[in-house]
Each structure stands twice: as structure tokens, then as C-alpha cells.
Motif scaffolding. Sequence first.
Motif, short mmCIF file in Angstrom:
data_model
loop_
_atom_site.label_atom_id
_atom_site.label_comp_id
_atom_site.label_asym_id
_atom_site.label_seq_id
_atom_site.Cartn_x
_atom_site.Cartn_y
_atom_site.Cartn_z
N LEU A 139 51.13 -23.21 32.62
CA LEU A 139 49.95 -23.45 33.38
C LEU A 139 50.34 -23.32 35.10
CD1 LEU A 139 48.58 -26.42 31.53
CD2 LEU A 139 47.64 -24.14 31.65
N VAL A 140 51.42 -23.75 35.56
CA VAL A 140 51.52 -23.67 36.99
C VAL A 140 52.14 -22.37 37.36
CG1 VAL A 140 53.22 -24.38 38.99
CG2 VAL A 140 52.23 -26.07 37.34
N ASN A 141 53.01 -21.73 36.84
CA ASN A 141 53.55 -20.43 37.17
C ASN A 141 53.41 -19.31 36.32
OD1 ASN A 141 54.83 -21.43 39.77
ND2 ASN A 141 56.39 -22.20 38.48
N GLY A 142 52.80 -19.52 35.16
CA GLY A 142 52.46 -18.37 34.25
C GLY A 142 51.16 -17.83 34.57
N ASP A 143 50.78 -16.70 33.62
CA ASP A 143 49.52 -16.04 33.71
C ASP A 143 48.70 -15.86 32.35
OD1 ASP A 143 49.69 -15.18 36.71
OD2 ASP A 143 51.50 -13.91 35.80
N GLU A 144 49.44 -16.66 31.13
CA GLU A 144 48.77 -16.52 29.98
C GLU A 144 47.97 -17.94 29.74
OE1 GLU A 144 49.08 -13.93 27.96
OE2 GLU A 144 50.29 -13.03 29.52
N ASP A 157 43.14 -22.37 24.96
CA ASP A 157 43.05 -21.10 25.85
C ASP A 157 42.74 -21.68 27.16
OD1 ASP A 157 43.02 -19.31 23.90
OD2 ASP A 157 40.58 -19.58 23.25
N ALA A 158 43.61 -22.57 27.38
CA ALA A 158 43.73 -23.37 28.79
C ALA A 158 44.37 -22.50 29.83
CB ALA A 158 44.42 -24.72 28.91
N LYS A 159 43.83 -22.46 31.10
CA LYS A 159 44.29 -21.72 32.31
C LYS A 159 43.64 -22.09 33.61
CE LYS A 159 45.07 -16.83 34.01
NZ LYS A 159 45.06 -15.30 33.55
N LEU A 160 44.33 -22.27 34.24
CA LEU A 160 43.88 -22.93 35.76
C LEU A 160 42.98 -21.98 36.43
CD1 LEU A 160 46.99 -24.46 37.58
CD2 LEU A 160 45.12 -25.55 36.06
N GLN A 161 41.83 -22.38 37.12
CA GLN A 161 41.01 -21.65 37.87
C GLN A 161 41.58 -21.20 39.15
OE1 GLN A 161 36.69 -22.22 36.48
NE2 GLN A 161 37.59 -24.13 37.36
N LEU A 162 42.31 -21.85 39.71
CA LEU A 162 42.62 -21.71 41.18
C LEU A 162 44.09 -21.15 41.09
CD1 LEU A 162 42.23 -22.59 44.09
CD2 LEU A 162 43.54 -24.72 43.75
#
Length: 370
Positions: A139-144, A157-162
Motif C-alpha cells: 500500500l505504501v510503496n507499491g502500485d497494485e 481492491d484497496a489502493k491509496l488515493q494520495l
Amino acid sequence: MHSRIGVFLSPVHETGQDPHLAIRRNLDLVEYVDRLNYDEAWFGEHHSLGWGLVGAPETLIAAASQRTRQIKLAHGVVPLSGHHPFHVASRAVHLQHLTQGRYILGVGPGVPFDATMFGLDGKVQRRRLDEALPTVLELVNGDERVTRKTDWFELKDAKLQLPRFGPGPIEVALATSGTSVSSPRLIGRYGLSMTTFALPFALLTPGAPEHIGLAQQWKHAEEAADEFGQTLRREDWRIALPVHVAETSRQAFAEVGDGYDRWMFEYFAKTGGRDVLAPGAKRETMLRDRVEAGGALVGSVEEVVSGIRRIQEATGGFGTLLVYVPDWTSYENTDRSLELLARYVAPQINGSAARPQEAVDWAVAARAAR
């Protein structure tokens, strides 16, 4: 110029004082060491035992980010067993923006005393760390996008918006202590930085091989890194232990002796229930015994420099010394100790004093040759 020293603020403060002023003191201190060119300041998270008042270190990091210029600010550490991984990752990226890239995400399983209050035992803490860590890293350093379900968190299907503040990854450091094997192996498996809290070693019996234990932890991490195809750098290894410097050894011990005694017997023994005095050991010589065994550095500039070099030699080398700052003495004595560390100890450790001295030696030699 890197000083190769930082501060680790658990932070612990003796009871009986105004908690608000104690919290403010930590921010003032970080602003002070930022001016002294310290590399890093770490904030701990504690929820029990009275002395550790900071339960939301991210708030202090955010506040310190607006009062400082160059110092890196770090969680020391986020107990992953007690936080949803998505929230950990979200706060980390926000803090990286607030610090403009000066943020370090430190993680660990959690403090045993806090875990008891939350109904968790040590095995559950360790399991949750194992489960949460790869999720936080992605979540912090990936893109998936992350989909994962455990008995205590779920993501679909979680992913940070920022996005992160910069193109590079956020540095993630995992805490180790005592004789832990599992944490160093996780460090090697994921190629993380290592932050070793030497306080458990400081509670061992006099003469115990503290530095051997530290070196063994690095060995465990390297073995796991080889196994999983990762690369570790000793410059990313931090060691945290108590340090106090004064103009003379006698003055240094006099300034912190009473506070050290209260820290050990009021905090660790009475409140924490720890056995701090080994059979046959004497309370009145406990601090000096600990210093001689390597569980703390107390003394003059020359003595502390020698102590750091001994740790470097015994461990094979590490990157940054994190000065654990407890309430052992007055704010004035603490500030003076931190100044001596910055002005006179750090230059001998990081080599910055060598070039001016070389200029002096060259001028003297050149004049003699004329």
C-alpha cells in the motif's frame, strides 16, 4: 552534512509533572536538535504504564514537521498488531507530504504491556505483524490493488488515493530488540531498514554480552536477505540506547544517577514489573555496571566517542546512533548533553573533524619545510 546521530523519544516522562508540558517538551527538543544538525528524531507509541504519554505519535510528527528544517521524523514504531494496515499506510503517505520527504515509517509488533490491555498475547502480536507487513509495504510503496482477508482485517481492491511525495519509496524500518530472531528475518526477507532498541540488553545481568547480541541480530537479517534475494546496508541500521555526555565523567554520572535509579526502579520495576537488579548486583553501582557492560553511554566526550567505536567494532558497523532520551536529569543538562554530542562527538564519528585538522597539519608541515 550527516551527523550519524539522532534522538529516540519513547518518550517517557516521570509522573507527577504536567502532562501537557511534557508533550510540549518533546516538540521543543526536536526543534532544538534540528538546529544542532541531528539526522533523525523518532517518536514512540505507548498506551499504558503512565510514563509513556504519547499514544498518537503521528500527531507529534506532523507538528514537528512544521517546526523543523532538515531532520528526518520517524515513527518509533507503529505497532502493526493494533492498527488496520490501510490506516497505517494512509497516515504514512500523508506524513511524507507534511515532512516533504523527511518521514520514516518504523513498524513493529507492539509493546507487551499495551497488548495486555487490548487482549492480545505475544504470539498474536507476532502473527499480526507477519500478516500486516507485506500489505502495508504494498500500500505504501507499491502500485497494485490489495485484496486480503484475515481474522482481524479485510481489504478489497484497496489502493491509496494520495500518491507518495516523491518518486522514491518511503523508507520502512522494522524494530528489533532482545534476542529476537523473527524480526531480523523479516527485515532480511523484505529488504527493510533495521532499528535495534538496545534497552532490553541494558536490563541484562552485569557483564552480559550486549554487543554480541546486537551483532547476532544483524547476522540473522543478512542470512534471510541472502535467502530471499534482498540486499541490506549497514548504513540503514540504527541502534538506540541511553546516552548522556558532560564535560567530565564525574559530572555526567552525577547528573543522571538519581534519574536513572528512578527510571529503573519506578518505571521498569515497580510499574512494569520487570526484574532489573540481578542477583548479587548492587543498586548503588547499577548505572556504572550498565555503562561498563555497554548498556548505556555515560561520560565525557572522549569516553562516549570510545564507547561508540567499541559498539561499531563489536557489531561490524552500523549507520546511526539513536540517543534514547529519558527523564534522567534536568532539561538544561539534557540539552547540554545533546549539544556536546553534536559539536564534539559526532564530528569524530562521522569524520567531519578530519578535514579542518588536515588543513592545520598541512600548514604546520609546510611552514616547517620552508
